[in-house]
Design an enzyme around this catalytic site. Structure first.
Site, PDB file in Angstrom:
ATOM      1  N   ARG A 102       0.845  -1.183   0.000  1.00 31.22           N
ATOM      2  CA  ARG A 102       0.000   0.000   0.000  1.00 31.22           C
ATOM      3  C   ARG A 102       0.885   1.238   0.000  1.00 31.22           C
ATOM      4  O   ARG A 102       1.759   1.387   0.857  1.00 31.22           O
ATOM      5  CB  ARG A 102      -0.867  -0.029   1.252  1.00 31.22           C
ATOM      6  CG  ARG A 102      -1.941   1.006   1.242  1.00 31.22           C
ATOM      7  CD  ARG A 102      -3.061   0.649   2.178  1.00 31.22           C
ATOM      8  NE  ARG A 102      -2.693   0.754   3.582  1.00 31.22           N
ATOM      9  CZ  ARG A 102      -3.550   1.083   4.523  1.00 31.22           C
ATOM     10  NH1 ARG A 102      -4.800   1.315   4.217  1.00 31.22           N
ATOM     11  NH2 ARG A 102      -3.180   1.146   5.769  1.00 31.22           N
ATOM     12  N   THR A 106      -0.892   7.734  -0.868  1.00 33.09           N
ATOM     13  CA  THR A 106      -2.161   7.724  -1.619  1.00 33.09           C
ATOM     14  C   THR A 106      -3.115   6.644  -1.113  1.00 33.09           C
ATOM     15  O   THR A 106      -4.300   6.659  -1.445  1.00 33.09           O
ATOM     16  CB  THR A 106      -1.903   7.444  -3.107  1.00 33.09           C
ATOM     17  OG1 THR A 106      -1.339   6.125  -3.226  1.00 33.09           O
ATOM     18  CG2 THR A 106      -0.936   8.452  -3.707  1.00 33.09           C
ATOM     19  N   ASP A 198      -1.873  -3.163  12.619  1.00 32.82           N
ATOM     20  CA  ASP A 198      -1.344  -3.659  11.347  1.00 32.82           C
ATOM     21  C   ASP A 198      -1.270  -5.179  11.427  1.00 32.82           C
ATOM     22  O   ASP A 198      -0.440  -5.732  12.161  1.00 32.82           O
ATOM     23  CB  ASP A 198       0.032  -3.054  11.070  1.00 32.82           C
ATOM     24  CG  ASP A 198       0.516  -3.420   9.670  1.00 32.82           C
ATOM     25  OD1 ASP A 198       0.596  -4.640   9.355  1.00 32.82           O
ATOM     26  OD2 ASP A 198       0.804  -2.512   8.885  1.00 32.82           O
ATOM     27  N   ASP A 201       2.159  -6.783  10.558  1.00 29.85           N
ATOM     28  CA  ASP A 201       3.171  -6.535  11.603  1.00 29.85           C
ATOM     29  C   ASP A 201       2.893  -7.383  12.834  1.00 29.85           C
ATOM     30  O   ASP A 201       3.801  -7.944  13.437  1.00 29.85           O
ATOM     31  CB  ASP A 201       3.191  -5.052  12.002  1.00 29.85           C
ATOM     32  CG  ASP A 201       3.947  -4.205  10.989  1.00 29.85           C
ATOM     33  OD1 ASP A 201       4.611  -4.780  10.100  1.00 29.85           O
ATOM     34  OD2 ASP A 201       3.863  -2.966  11.089  1.00 29.85           O
TER      35      ASP A 201
HETATM   36  N1  URA Z   1      -4.139  -2.971   7.101  1.00 28.50           N
HETATM   37  C1  URA Z   1      -3.939  -3.387   8.376  1.00 28.50           C
HETATM   38  O1  URA Z   1      -3.117  -4.256   8.626  1.00 28.50           O
HETATM   39  N2  URA Z   1      -4.671  -2.827   9.355  1.00 28.50           N
HETATM   40  C2  URA Z   1      -5.582  -1.888   9.129  1.00 28.50           C
HETATM   41  O2  URA Z   1      -6.225  -1.417  10.066  1.00 28.50           O
HETATM   42  C3  URA Z   1      -5.783  -1.458   7.787  1.00 28.50           C
HETATM   43  C4  URA Z   1      -5.045  -2.021   6.797  1.00 28.50           C
END
Ligand code: URA
Length: 206
Positions: A102, A106, A198, A201
């Site tokens: 991502r 943007t 995330d 992560d």
């Molecule tokens: N990706 C993620 O890992 N967590 C989010 O909250 C949004 C996108």
């Protein structure tokens, strides 16, 4: 079609473990694995079956087998944790990969890798990604799968939000979404609120 929030106490319990910021790496991995099994089971409820006959030790009775192949398609990288669980449920299912990162400014997905098992035209494709946030990655992944010929696609995620669900159902109304929750919204960085942070992560400890 539309968005199906899987309504089950075990789903809510596992999701709460994932949301909890104090859940450590091992607990997070286990909960994502267990939750993916539950979501996958529910997402495959309407698979088309073929009637068979089975010889039991005593007599012949009616049986059933799933008609078309099932392909698991994780969106890298957080989808890998879900794919591993689904492959336990579906040990014969080939696993493809959709690589996208991502753009943090943007929030647009940048595709960098696509590997699809042969025969996708007839298969039941289960696309997995824990977070349906802006919906941009999911829409792009499904665009790519359709370009490869996929016709029967389902999206399984862990947490969605109204924006992501709306974007997906508008772009791909033929693709049902299965999720454990639809949260309240997104923050300015595109993270789902309250969400679980995330997912990649937390799953990989990065
Ligand atoms: N990706 C993620 O890992 N967590 C989010 O909250 C949004 C996108």
């Amino acid at each position: 079609m539309g968005c199906h929030v899987v309504d089950h106490p075990l789903v809510r319990a596992k999701l709460s473990t994932l949301r909890d910021a104090s859940t450590a790496l091992c607990g997070f991995r286990d909960a994502l694995h267990e939750l993916s099994l539950l979501l996958g089971y529910e997402a495959l409820r309407d698979l088309e079956e073929e009637i068979t006959s089975v010889q039991t030790p005593l007599e012949i009775c009616g049986g059933s087998r799933v008609r078309d192949a099932i392909f698991i398609m994780p969106i890298l990288r957080a989808g890998l944790g879900m794919a591993e669980a689904l492959s336990e449920l579906l040990p014969d299912a080939p696993i493809g990969h959709i690589g996208m990162f991502r753009d943090e400014v943007t929030l647009e997905p940048q595709p960098y890798y696509l590997r699809v098992p042969p025969g996708i035209e007839k298969a039941n494709v289960v696309c997995v990604d824990p977070m349906l946030a802006t919906g941009n990655s999911a829409v792009s992944a499904i665009d790519q799968l359709k370009k490869c010929g996929a016709k029967k696609i389902r999206l399984v995620c862990v947490v969605g939000c109204p924006q992501g669900v709306a974007r997906m159902t508008e772009a791909h109304p033929d693709v049902p979404i299965f999720t454990a929750a639809v949260d309240t919204g997104l923050n300015e960085r595109g993270y789902i609120l309250p969400g679980l942070g995330d997912a990649g992560d937390r799953y990989y400890g990065t």
